[in-house]
Design a protein around this motif. Structure first.
Motif, mmCIF file in Angstrom:
data_model
loop_
_atom_site.group_PDB
_atom_site.id
_atom_site.type_symbol
_atom_site.label_atom_id
_atom_site.label_comp_id
_atom_site.label_asym_id
_atom_site.label_seq_id
_atom_site.Cartn_x
_atom_site.Cartn_y
_atom_site.Cartn_z
ATOM 1 N N ALA A 1 0.892 -1.233 -0.034
ATOM 2 C CA ALA A 1 -0.094 -0.201 0.009
ATOM 3 C C ALA A 1 0.876 1.091 0.033
ATOM 4 O O ALA A 1 0.619 2.149 -0.653
ATOM 5 C CB ALA A 1 -0.812 0.100 1.106
ATOM 6 N N VAL A 2 1.877 1.288 0.853
ATOM 7 C CA VAL A 2 2.920 2.435 0.766
ATOM 8 C C VAL A 2 3.458 2.498 -0.649
ATOM 9 O O VAL A 2 3.436 3.652 -1.108
ATOM 10 C CB VAL A 2 3.978 2.195 1.960
ATOM 11 C CG1 VAL A 2 5.158 3.087 1.565
ATOM 12 C CG2 VAL A 2 3.599 1.943 2.990
ATOM 13 N N VAL B 1 0.980 3.954 -3.091
ATOM 14 C CA VAL B 1 0.866 5.670 -2.771
ATOM 15 C C VAL B 1 1.988 5.979 -3.712
ATOM 16 O O VAL B 1 1.669 7.236 -4.454
ATOM 17 C CB VAL B 1 0.776 5.980 -1.418
ATOM 18 C CG1 VAL B 1 0.960 7.483 -1.247
ATOM 19 C CG2 VAL B 1 -0.361 5.260 -0.501
ATOM 20 N N GLN B 2 3.035 5.943 -3.427
ATOM 21 C CA GLN B 2 4.063 6.317 -4.340
ATOM 22 C C GLN B 2 3.932 6.044 -5.847
ATOM 23 O O GLN B 2 4.204 7.116 -6.726
ATOM 24 C CB GLN B 2 5.471 5.572 -4.008
ATOM 25 C CG GLN B 2 5.867 5.716 -2.382
ATOM 26 C CD GLN B 2 7.261 5.094 -1.972
ATOM 27 O OE1 GLN B 2 7.250 3.705 -2.396
ATOM 28 N NE2 GLN B 2 7.950 5.504 -1.395
ATOM 29 N N SER C 1 1.104 8.147 -7.148
ATOM 30 C CA SER C 1 1.393 9.821 -6.907
ATOM 31 C C SER C 1 1.848 10.338 -8.112
ATOM 32 O O SER C 1 2.035 11.533 -8.430
ATOM 33 C CB SER C 1 2.284 9.947 -5.731
ATOM 34 O OG SER C 1 1.665 9.856 -4.353
ATOM 35 N N ALA D 1 -2.747 9.759 -6.154
ATOM 36 C CA ALA D 1 -2.794 9.049 -4.909
ATOM 37 C C ALA D 1 -4.114 8.601 -4.482
ATOM 38 O O ALA D 1 -5.054 9.287 -4.934
ATOM 39 C CB ALA D 1 -2.071 9.941 -3.793
ATOM 40 N N PRO D 2 -4.062 7.673 -3.851
ATOM 41 C CA PRO D 2 -5.699 7.370 -2.965
ATOM 42 C C PRO D 2 -6.244 8.482 -2.298
ATOM 43 O O PRO D 2 -5.215 9.468 -1.788
ATOM 44 C CB PRO D 2 -5.152 5.993 -1.970
ATOM 45 C CG PRO D 2 -3.867 5.549 -2.415
ATOM 46 C CD PRO D 2 -3.215 6.741 -3.248
ATOM 47 N N VAL D 3 -7.534 8.390 -2.340
ATOM 48 C CA VAL D 3 -8.230 9.547 -1.554
ATOM 49 C C VAL D 3 -8.421 8.989 -0.035
ATOM 50 O O VAL D 3 -8.830 9.784 0.915
ATOM 51 C CB VAL D 3 -9.337 9.806 -1.966
ATOM 52 C CG1 VAL D 3 -9.232 10.727 -3.246
ATOM 53 C CG2 VAL D 3 -10.497 8.884 -2.348
#
Lengths: 281, 281
Positions: free
Chosen positions: B191-192, B195-196, B199, B207-209
């Motif tokens: 998940a980290v 996001v990267q 992004s 990126a996720p909301v």
């Protein structure tokens, strides 16, 4: 600087008014630390500058430890390795002295913590090598600047929250042991932004190693940290976990190394490197 | 291309062997779609190319909708707005035709979904304006390339999972309504990284909301998506939620706009823009 701040002032006593939090010159902060007038945590001190964990080892262990750091860059991002016997970190902080410029030190012998001191001049040996590993206090300023909450900085006394995890580091030579992590709680949308902000700082731990359920990495109770102080985790917040430079101390205990000297958790070495010098830009 | 793929083949029927998944030229894929031989989802088709949501409105509503997109860039990242009356998206995909090059369209009248068609040539009017909004199918290829799981692409038939949330979009003129999100489950460390990776693609939702607890954004049951198909969320996985370009369809229902034509969820317009042309590099 007239007001001494001791080791345990970190808990329950307000330091907000201490003038050192207003100081903007890392050399001046190191001078106060060198004179023994600041033995507390360094969170939120000169927030524009890079703080580091400190590991000091006899040369016989230095190559193993260097490989250990290379294999575990999330908890152990190396910023500098000193010359053998030289306590001056010439690259990041010329003129500083690793024997005196850390608020408190811990001395580990044969896998046990034996002493906590504020000066290691009398312990220093000609074969010692110093390792500086980036500290997440460095990116906390960037998080604050981005409008993100850093719960440990919201208390009267800036602090941090760290846990020993069930994540095993990649071993190297005699060095092995569990990863230590810092924890900061965020609302989910802030957590996304925290990943983005901290991804810019790989040399001070970078992006989180875990988010969400603490039990997945062996943490039983978020209110009982192994280092630092507990912080409130509010309803609807997600705990985020970053690699932490206390890891070598957990490794000293697990590996039973003859001798390792480190900073005391939360009481870091402050370099002359601006925060943006360790960012991706 | 001899095998027709219809609208509901998306569920429970293997498309893995269909040759269109091997096609690497977006023009060829659009040709097959234009000829009516592909009415299914476009997930995993020409994964190196940018896919978009489509919104078509009479000019009278176009300025309000443009402001709506500007105010809600996470669900509605605008890639192109066509000239009035012109069905050709000249900037991103010269030569394409928004009246024929989408597998399926939905027609909304006075806040109701009234029809689903595969060609809107007979519906087109001289005052129509087309809006292309980036689609997260675009970054799914980047996630796969980064070694991340995309559960919707692991099934026999590539699909997606989307929900109407309790997050209210920022209104503009007559347009208001809830944000729609896609969901992809990941292990926390993945998940980290997700996001990267995402992004880097702000023009296709970025990126996720939201991450974690679905109830915080009004989602009651992850196994009952409002659009697409449910995917397994495994023990220890964190659901991640990204803004989704189905949002304008939820907004059409909420706002009661006289007329809006959109793509059918999951059946996107495929542009000639390479994925990296909409990345931050």
């Amino acid at each position: 600087m007239s007001t001494k701040v001791g080791a345990r002032e970190g808990v329950g006593v307000s330091q907000q008014d201490h003038p050192l939090y207003q100081e903007r010159d890392p050399r001046e902060v190191r001078r106060v630390i060198r004179e023994g007038d600041w033995m507390g945590y360094t969170a939120n001190l000169v927030p524009k500058y890079t703080q580091t964990n400190v590991v000091i080892l006899p040369k016989a262990y230095a190559f193993d430890f260097l490989r250990f750091c290379m294999r575990n860059p999330k908890p152990c991002p190396l910023l500098e390795v000193t010359d053998i016997g030289d306590p001056e970190p010439k690259l990041t902080t010329p003129g500083a002295d690793l024997r005196t410029d850390v608020p408190r030190y811990r001395i580990f012998k044969r896998g046990k913590l034996v002493e906590e001191v504020t000066d290691i001049t009398s312990h220093w040996k000609d074969d010692f090598v110093g390792f500086l590993l980036g500290c997440s206090f460095t990116f906390e300023g960037a998080m604050v600047d981005a409008g993100l909450p850093v719960r440990g900085l919201e208390s009267d006394t800036p602090t941090f929250t760290a846990f020993v995890t069930s994540i095993e580091c990649v071993p190297a030579g005699i060095f092995h042991g569990p990863m230590v992590v810092t924890m900061r709680p965020m609302e989910p949308a802030q957590a996304v932004q925290a990943v983005q902000v901290t991804s810019r700082y790989p040399r001070v731990h970078g992006a989180p190693v875990h988010m969400g359920d603490p039990s997945q990495i062996g943490i039983k109770d978020l209110q009982k940290p192994d280092f630092g102080d507990p912080v409130e985790v509010r309803s609807g917040e997600l705990p985020l976990f970053w690699g932490c430079g206390i890891t070598p101390q957990a490794v000293a205990l697990a590996s039973g190394v003859d001798l390792m000297i480190t900073h005391a958790p939360g009481s870091m070495f402050i370099t002359d490197l601006h925060r943006e010098e360790v960012s991706l830009g």
